[in-house]
Design a protein around this motif. Sequence first.
Motif, PDB file in Angstrom:
ATOM      1  N   SER A 175       1.143  -1.295   0.068  1.00 18.49           N
ATOM      2  CA  SER A 175      -0.360  -0.007  -0.058  1.00 18.49           C
ATOM      3  C   SER A 175       0.985   1.032  -0.028  1.00 18.49           C
ATOM      4  CB  SER A 175      -1.049   0.075   1.211  1.00 18.49           C
ATOM      5  OG  SER A 175      -1.855  -1.070   1.285  1.00 18.49           O
ATOM      6  N   ILE A 176       0.419   2.072  -0.835  1.00 22.58           N
ATOM      7  CA  ILE A 176       1.460   3.824  -1.120  1.00 22.58           C
ATOM      8  C   ILE A 176       0.672   4.475  -1.403  1.00 22.58           C
ATOM      9  CG2 ILE A 176       2.873   5.037  -2.293  1.00 22.58           C
ATOM     10  CD1 ILE A 176       3.364   2.257  -4.300  1.00 22.58           C
ATOM     11  N   GLU A 177       0.336   4.953   0.508  1.00 24.94           N
ATOM     12  CA  GLU A 177      -0.503   6.488   0.406  1.00 24.94           C
ATOM     13  C   GLU A 177       0.720   7.695   0.544  1.00 24.94           C
ATOM     14  OE1 GLU A 177      -3.739   7.681   3.928  1.00 24.94           O
ATOM     15  OE2 GLU A 177      -2.646   5.917   4.325  1.00 24.94           O
ATOM     16  N   ILE A 178       0.058   9.082  -0.352  1.00 24.00           N
ATOM     17  CA  ILE A 178       1.094   9.871  -0.449  1.00 24.00           C
ATOM     18  C   ILE A 178      -0.305  11.266   0.010  1.00 24.00           C
ATOM     19  CG2 ILE A 178       2.852  11.563  -1.561  1.00 24.00           C
ATOM     20  CD1 ILE A 178       2.852   8.514  -3.845  1.00 24.00           C
ATOM     21  N   PHE A 179       0.221  12.388   1.124  1.00 22.13           N
ATOM     22  CA  PHE A 179      -0.933  12.932   1.154  1.00 22.13           C
ATOM     23  C   PHE A 179       0.453  14.505   1.967  1.00 22.13           C
ATOM     24  CE2 PHE A 179      -0.915  10.278   4.783  1.00 22.13           C
ATOM     25  CZ  PHE A 179      -0.341  10.945   5.904  1.00 22.13           C
ATOM     26  N   GLU A 180      -0.087  15.367   2.123  1.00 26.60           N
ATOM     27  CA  GLU A 180       0.365  16.756   2.034  1.00 26.60           C
ATOM     28  C   GLU A 180      -0.647  16.850   3.654  1.00 26.60           C
ATOM     29  OE1 GLU A 180       0.433  20.360   0.222  1.00 26.60           O
ATOM     30  OE2 GLU A 180       0.449  19.306  -1.736  1.00 26.60           O
ATOM     31  N   LYS A 181       0.235  17.174   5.269  1.00 28.11           N
ATOM     32  CA  LYS A 181      -0.457  17.607   6.579  1.00 28.11           C
ATOM     33  C   LYS A 181       0.144  18.641   6.931  1.00 28.11           C
ATOM     34  CE  LYS A 181      -1.609  15.316  10.848  1.00 28.11           C
ATOM     35  NZ  LYS A 181      -1.804  13.887  11.544  1.00 28.11           N
ATOM     36  N   LEU A 213       4.686  17.039   3.392  1.00 30.49           N
ATOM     37  CA  LEU A 213       4.748  16.041   2.362  1.00 30.49           C
ATOM     38  C   LEU A 213       5.059  14.381   3.327  1.00 30.49           C
ATOM     39  CD1 LEU A 213       3.394  14.809  -0.413  1.00 30.49           C
ATOM     40  CD2 LEU A 213       5.990  14.661  -1.035  1.00 30.49           C
ATOM     41  N   HIS A 214       3.954  13.272   2.990  1.00 26.06           N
ATOM     42  CA  HIS A 214       4.381  11.939   4.020  1.00 26.06           C
ATOM     43  C   HIS A 214       3.883  11.052   2.821  1.00 26.06           C
ATOM     44  CE1 HIS A 214       3.130  13.958   8.185  1.00 26.06           C
ATOM     45  NE2 HIS A 214       2.518  15.022   7.522  1.00 26.06           N
ATOM     46  N   ILE A 215       4.662  10.191   2.703  1.00 28.08           N
ATOM     47  CA  ILE A 215       5.009   9.554   2.046  1.00 28.08           C
ATOM     48  C   ILE A 215       4.623   7.703   2.698  1.00 28.08           C
ATOM     49  CG2 ILE A 215       6.264   8.552   0.021  1.00 28.08           C
ATOM     50  CD1 ILE A 215       7.338  10.810  -0.331  1.00 28.08           C
ATOM     51  N   ILE A 216       3.570   7.736   2.619  1.00 27.84           N
ATOM     52  CA  ILE A 216       3.905   5.503   3.618  1.00 27.84           C
ATOM     53  C   ILE A 216       3.847   4.243   2.093  1.00 27.84           C
ATOM     54  CG2 ILE A 216       2.642   4.359   5.080  1.00 27.84           C
ATOM     55  CD1 ILE A 216       1.707   6.824   5.794  1.00 27.84           C
ATOM     56  N   VAL A 217       4.937   3.415   2.504  1.00 31.45           N
ATOM     57  CA  VAL A 217       5.005   2.718   1.978  1.00 31.45           C
ATOM     58  C   VAL A 217       4.586   1.633   2.661  1.00 31.45           C
ATOM     59  CG1 VAL A 217       6.641   0.872  -0.050  1.00 31.45           C
ATOM     60  CG2 VAL A 217       6.213   3.191   0.095  1.00 31.45           C
ATOM     61  N   ALA A 218       3.565   0.619   3.394  1.00 31.76           N
ATOM     62  CA  ALA A 218       3.646  -0.701   3.684  1.00 31.76           C
ATOM     63  C   ALA A 218       3.551  -2.377   3.190  1.00 31.76           C
ATOM     64  CB  ALA A 218       2.024  -0.167   4.887  1.00 31.76           C
ATOM     65  N   ASP A 219       3.640  -2.856   4.005  1.00 30.32           N
ATOM     66  CA  ASP A 219       3.323  -4.048   3.047  1.00 30.32           C
ATOM     67  C   ASP A 219       3.074  -5.117   4.275  1.00 30.32           C
ATOM     68  OD1 ASP A 219       5.557  -6.222   4.249  1.00 30.32           O
ATOM     69  OD2 ASP A 219       6.442  -4.102   3.558  1.00 30.32           O
ATOM     70  N   ARG A 243       6.223  -0.339   7.819  1.00 32.95           N
ATOM     71  CA  ARG A 243       5.844   0.662   7.570  1.00 32.95           C
ATOM     72  C   ARG A 243       6.854   1.624   7.200  1.00 32.95           C
ATOM     73  NH1 ARG A 243       3.437   5.489   9.696  1.00 32.95           N
ATOM     74  NH2 ARG A 243       1.463   5.825   8.666  1.00 32.95           N
ATOM     75  N   VAL A 244       6.638   2.131   5.837  1.00 34.02           N
ATOM     76  CA  VAL A 244       7.913   3.283   5.994  1.00 34.02           C
ATOM     77  C   VAL A 244       7.214   4.478   5.916  1.00 34.02           C
ATOM     78  CG1 VAL A 244      10.137   3.592   4.632  1.00 34.02           C
ATOM     79  CG2 VAL A 244       9.820   1.632   5.222  1.00 34.02           C
ATOM     80  N   GLU A 245       7.006   5.686   6.532  1.00 34.49           N
ATOM     81  CA  GLU A 245       6.774   6.602   6.462  1.00 34.49           C
ATOM     82  C   GLU A 245       8.606   7.565   5.922  1.00 34.49           C
ATOM     83  OE1 GLU A 245       2.810   9.808   8.295  1.00 34.49           O
ATOM     84  OE2 GLU A 245       4.663   7.725   9.408  1.00 34.49           O
ATOM     85  N   VAL A 246       8.010   8.797   5.236  1.00 31.62           N
ATOM     86  CA  VAL A 246       8.788   9.704   4.997  1.00 31.62           C
ATOM     87  C   VAL A 246       8.244  10.976   5.319  1.00 31.62           C
ATOM     88  CG1 VAL A 246      10.963   9.922   3.407  1.00 31.62           C
ATOM     89  CG2 VAL A 246      10.586   8.347   3.499  1.00 31.62           C
ATOM     90  N   ILE A 247       8.594  11.864   5.684  1.00 32.27           N
ATOM     91  CA  ILE A 247       7.698  13.056   5.543  1.00 32.27           C
ATOM     92  C   ILE A 247       9.118  14.526   5.109  1.00 32.27           C
ATOM     93  CG2 ILE A 247       6.649  15.220   7.371  1.00 32.27           C
ATOM     94  CD1 ILE A 247       5.572  13.089   9.137  1.00 32.27           C
ATOM     95  N   ILE A 273      10.632   3.785  10.711  1.00 34.54           N
ATOM     96  CA  ILE A 273      10.051   2.891  10.022  1.00 34.54           C
ATOM     97  C   ILE A 273       9.359   1.713  11.105  1.00 34.54           C
ATOM     98  CG2 ILE A 273      11.217   0.202   9.576  1.00 34.54           C
ATOM     99  CD1 ILE A 273      13.037   2.382   8.607  1.00 34.54           C
ATOM    100  N   SER A 274       8.816   1.441  10.925  1.00 35.15           N
ATOM    101  CA  SER A 274       7.562  -0.075  12.105  1.00 35.15           C
ATOM    102  C   SER A 274       6.999  -0.805  11.651  1.00 35.15           C
ATOM    103  CB  SER A 274       6.544   0.639  12.515  1.00 35.15           C
ATOM    104  OG  SER A 274       5.291   1.333  11.838  1.00 35.15           O
ATOM    105  N   GLY A 275       7.050  -1.740  12.421  1.00 34.88           N
ATOM    106  CA  GLY A 275       6.901  -3.479  12.208  1.00 34.88           C
ATOM    107  C   GLY A 275       7.402  -4.909  12.949  1.00 34.88           C
TER     108      GLY A 275
END
Length: 211
Positions: free
Chosen positions: A130-136, A140-146, A197-201, A188-190
Motif C-alpha cells: 500500500s502506498i499513500e501520499i498526502f500533505e499535512k 509531504l507524507h509518503i507511506i509505503v506499507a506491506d 511500514r515506512v513513512e517519509v516526511i 520505520i515500524s513493523g
Amino acid sequence: ELLAARAQVKFLQAQINPHFQFNILAMLSVKAKLAGNEDLYRSLKAFSKLIQGKIFRDKEIKIPLSSEMELVDFYLFLQKGRYQDKISYHIRYGSEDVKDCLIPRLLIEPLVENAVSHGLEPKSGPGTVSIEIFEKDARLHIIVADDGVGYAENQEREGEKEGHTATGIANTRRLLKILYHDAFEMNISGRRDEGTRVEVILPIEKEGSHV
C-alpha cells in the motif's frame, strides 16, 4: 591526461550500452505487438520505461512526484505479471496537487521494491503493498506499507540479512540527510510476520521553490 581519457571512455561506454539495450527492447516489443501478444508487449514497454527512468534521469536530483510514481507503476505492473495473484497493490493520493511536489529521484521506487522483494516474496501466501501520499501541516507524507514477513526494529542498526534489507533503507536515509539535513523524518515500524511500514516526511517543494 591518461586517467581523464579513460574516464571519458568509460562515460561514453556507459552511454552506449543503455542505448543498445533500449534498441533491443524496442525491437522485441515491436515483434510482440506484431505477433498479437499484448501482455508481452506491455511488459517489455514497462520494463523499458522503468530502466529508462533509472538510468537516463541520473543527472536529475529531484523530480515531480508524478514522474517517480510512473516508475513505481511500471515496477508493480511487472511484478504483478510475474507473481499474478500473489501480489496486489493499492496507491492513494490525498489530492491531485501532491503529484506536483518535487521529491528526490528514486525515493519511493526502491522502498516499494524493498517491500516486494524482502516483504512479500518470502511470504508463503498472497500479500499487498500500500502506498499513500498526502500533505499535512505543510509537509509531504509518503507511506509505503506491506503485510509481508516483517521487519525487526533493530535490524537497520545491526544490519541483519533477514526480513527487509537494511542496506536500501540506510542508503535512503543517507540521501535524505544530505538533501534535507534535519528537515525530514523517516520512520520505520513493523513486526515479524505482520509486515512493515515506512513513512517519509519531507518539506513541501514545488517548481520554483527551494529547500
